[in-house]
Design an enzyme around this catalytic site. Sequence first.
Site, PDB file in Angstrom:
ATOM      1  N   SER A 125      -8.840  -0.051   5.498  1.00  0.00           N
ATOM      2  CA  SER A 125     -10.023   0.017   4.624  1.00  0.00           C
ATOM      3  C   SER A 125     -11.207  -0.550   5.383  1.00  0.00           C
ATOM      4  O   SER A 125     -11.047  -1.408   6.266  1.00  0.00           O
ATOM      5  CB  SER A 125      -9.768  -0.813   3.366  1.00  0.00           C
ATOM      6  OG  SER A 125     -10.981  -1.098   2.700  1.00  0.00           O
ATOM      7  N   TYR A 141      -7.731  -8.427  -0.508  1.00  0.00           N
ATOM      8  CA  TYR A 141      -7.502  -7.037  -0.116  1.00  0.00           C
ATOM      9  C   TYR A 141      -8.040  -6.821   1.307  1.00  0.00           C
ATOM     10  O   TYR A 141      -7.339  -6.271   2.175  1.00  0.00           O
ATOM     11  CB  TYR A 141      -8.198  -6.112  -1.109  1.00  0.00           C
ATOM     12  CG  TYR A 141      -8.079  -4.637  -0.794  1.00  0.00           C
ATOM     13  CD1 TYR A 141      -6.876  -3.963  -0.968  1.00  0.00           C
ATOM     14  CD2 TYR A 141      -9.186  -3.911  -0.339  1.00  0.00           C
ATOM     15  CE1 TYR A 141      -6.768  -2.604  -0.695  1.00  0.00           C
ATOM     16  CE2 TYR A 141      -9.092  -2.557  -0.067  1.00  0.00           C
ATOM     17  CZ  TYR A 141      -7.885  -1.905  -0.249  1.00  0.00           C
ATOM     18  OH  TYR A 141      -7.787  -0.562   0.031  1.00  0.00           O
TER      19      TYR A 141
HETATM   20  N1  NAP Z   1      -9.283   4.798  -2.770  1.00  0.00           N
HETATM   21  C1  NAP Z   1     -10.027   4.043  -1.992  1.00  0.00           C
HETATM   22  O1  NAP Z   1     -11.208   3.784  -2.272  1.00  0.00           O
HETATM   23  C2  NAP Z   1      -9.467   3.506  -0.694  1.00  0.00           C
HETATM   24  C3  NAP Z   1     -10.383   3.100   0.284  1.00  0.00           C
HETATM   25  C4  NAP Z   1      -9.889   2.589   1.483  1.00  0.00           C
HETATM   26  C5  NAP Z   1      -8.532   2.495   1.691  1.00  0.00           C
HETATM   27  N2  NAP Z   1      -7.664   2.888   0.725  1.00  0.00           N
HETATM   28  C6  NAP Z   1      -6.233   2.735   1.001  1.00  0.00           C
HETATM   29  O2  NAP Z   1      -5.644   4.010   1.059  1.00  0.00           O
HETATM   30  C7  NAP Z   1      -4.287   3.940   0.606  1.00  0.00           C
HETATM   31  C8  NAP Z   1      -4.078   4.963  -0.503  1.00  0.00           C
HETATM   32  O3  NAP Z   1      -4.992   4.662  -1.540  1.00  0.00           O
HETATM   33  P1  NAP Z   1      -5.270   5.654  -2.747  1.00  0.00           P
HETATM   34  O4  NAP Z   1      -6.672   5.479  -3.114  1.00  0.00           O
HETATM   35  O5  NAP Z   1      -4.735   6.977  -2.432  1.00  0.00           O
HETATM   36  O6  NAP Z   1      -4.373   4.917  -3.862  1.00  0.00           O
HETATM   37  P2  NAP Z   1      -3.742   5.492  -5.205  1.00  0.00           P
HETATM   38  O7  NAP Z   1      -4.421   6.733  -5.632  1.00  0.00           O
HETATM   39  O8  NAP Z   1      -3.684   4.322  -6.099  1.00  0.00           O
HETATM   40  O9  NAP Z   1      -2.234   5.885  -4.729  1.00  0.00           O
HETATM   41  C9  NAP Z   1      -1.404   4.877  -4.254  1.00  0.00           C
HETATM   42  C10 NAP Z   1      -0.092   5.482  -3.818  1.00  0.00           C
HETATM   43  O10 NAP Z   1       0.744   4.423  -3.348  1.00  0.00           O
HETATM   44  C11 NAP Z   1       1.901   4.310  -4.187  1.00  0.00           C
HETATM   45  N3  NAP Z   1       2.204   2.892  -4.352  1.00  0.00           N
HETATM   46  C12 NAP Z   1       1.431   1.938  -4.942  1.00  0.00           C
HETATM   47  N4  NAP Z   1       2.071   0.763  -4.951  1.00  0.00           N
HETATM   48  C13 NAP Z   1       3.272   0.972  -4.344  1.00  0.00           C
HETATM   49  C14 NAP Z   1       4.393   0.141  -4.077  1.00  0.00           C
HETATM   50  N5  NAP Z   1       4.436  -1.145  -4.437  1.00  0.00           N
HETATM   51  N6  NAP Z   1       5.462   0.704  -3.452  1.00  0.00           N
HETATM   52  C15 NAP Z   1       5.459   2.008  -3.119  1.00  0.00           C
HETATM   53  N7  NAP Z   1       4.441   2.826  -3.345  1.00  0.00           N
HETATM   54  C16 NAP Z   1       3.354   2.314  -3.971  1.00  0.00           C
HETATM   55  C17 NAP Z   1       1.520   5.021  -5.489  1.00  0.00           C
HETATM   56  O11 NAP Z   1       2.627   5.536  -6.203  1.00  0.00           O
HETATM   57  P3  NAP Z   1       3.408   4.639  -7.307  1.00  0.00           P
HETATM   58  O12 NAP Z   1       2.373   3.967  -8.140  1.00  0.00           O
HETATM   59  O13 NAP Z   1       4.282   5.596  -8.044  1.00  0.00           O
HETATM   60  O14 NAP Z   1       4.217   3.667  -6.501  1.00  0.00           O
HETATM   61  C18 NAP Z   1       0.661   6.157  -4.934  1.00  0.00           C
HETATM   62  O15 NAP Z   1       1.472   7.174  -4.417  1.00  0.00           O
HETATM   63  C19 NAP Z   1      -4.063   2.497   0.160  1.00  0.00           C
HETATM   64  O16 NAP Z   1      -3.432   1.790   1.192  1.00  0.00           O
HETATM   65  C20 NAP Z   1      -5.473   1.977  -0.059  1.00  0.00           C
HETATM   66  O17 NAP Z   1      -5.533   0.594   0.123  1.00  0.00           O
HETATM   67  C21 NAP Z   1      -8.098   3.401  -0.469  1.00  0.00           C
END
Ligand code: NAP
Length: 249
Positions: free
Chosen positions: A149, A162
């Site tokens: 991130s 975070y």
């Molecule tokens: N969205 C943003 O603004 C953003 C920005 C920068 C970086 N990121 C990073 O990008 C990555 C993906 O983010 P996203 O926005 O796509 O998130 P998201 O839409 O919340 O999806 C998260 C994914 O991870 C899984 N997950 C969550 N907790 C878990 C656990 N304890 N064990 C196994 N699987 C788990 C969820 O499925 P389940 O809930 O079914 O487990 C889902 O498939 C993350 O690492 C996040 O920190 C996101």
Amino acid sequence: MTTTGGRPAALVTGASRGIGLGIARRLADAGYDLTVSARDAARLDKAAAALADAGGRVHPVPADMAIENDVQRLAAEHSQHHGRLDVLVIGAGVGSSGALEETTMKRYDLQFDVNVRAPFVLLQTSLPLLRKTAAANPEHGAKVIALASITGVAAELALAVYGATKAALISLCRSVNTEESAHGVSATAICPGYVDTDMAAYMRDRIEPHQMIRVEDVAELAMSVTRLSAFAVVPELVVTRPGEQLWRA
Ligand SMILES: NC(=O)c1ccc[n+]([C@@H]2O[C@H](COP(=O)([O-])OP(=O)(O)OC[C@H]3O[C@@H](n4cnc5c(N)ncnc54)[C@H](OP(=O)(O)O)[C@@H]3O)[C@@H](O)[C@H]2O)c1
């Protein structure tokens, strides 16, 4: 992509929705066999079925990245099913916002467990297969892509823990490069600002979803990394939203 025979294989965590699913989709379309993982088995199965429409083998493994045994089982199941690991996408992550003084140690531990400890265990457990795959295909090697991130690059208000986990993940990727890239295994931390997914939904009253980075943009960067030769190492990619504050989420 060029590989030494057979379909390439990727393991994607956090693959049931959001950025992980976006990357898994692109990998499936590019001809990869997949292992996909998340906690919610029903949602994961649905995603896996849709991904299999691209024609590859897709193996769903429900697993909680906060549980070490689950992380190890995931790596083992991928190895048994596919026998090679061309791309490891560390996508699963959790975030919790709040001022330093309000952060409970429970929230601290969960973020470090899922965002740092699990990636470390997954990397450690997957390394033999990544090395084997890279050795069989020295021109291309094997890639690790971690969703970090922009908060791991510059401090963001109310995201201290975070951001600290993501800084650690960026550092972990650098260490993979230092230790392994001469032998074909390299790692890239992708460091975006807000991406329009469930995780960023809590910001929608302050940032319109259409002003956020698109899942497709992050997936496009991930795919570019997968196409590089083993002789180009990209430690991190920072992606910011348009506007004056380049290092803000
Ligand atoms: N969205 C943003 O603004 C953003 C920005 C920068 C970086 N990121 C990073 O990008 C990555 C993906 O983010 P996203 O926005 O796509 O998130 P998201 O839409 O919340 O999806 C998260 C994914 O991870 C899984 N997950 C969550 N907790 C878990 C656990 N304890 N064990 C196994 N699987 C788990 C969820 O499925 P389940 O809930 O079914 O487990 C889902 O498939 C993350 O690492 C996040 O920190 C996101």
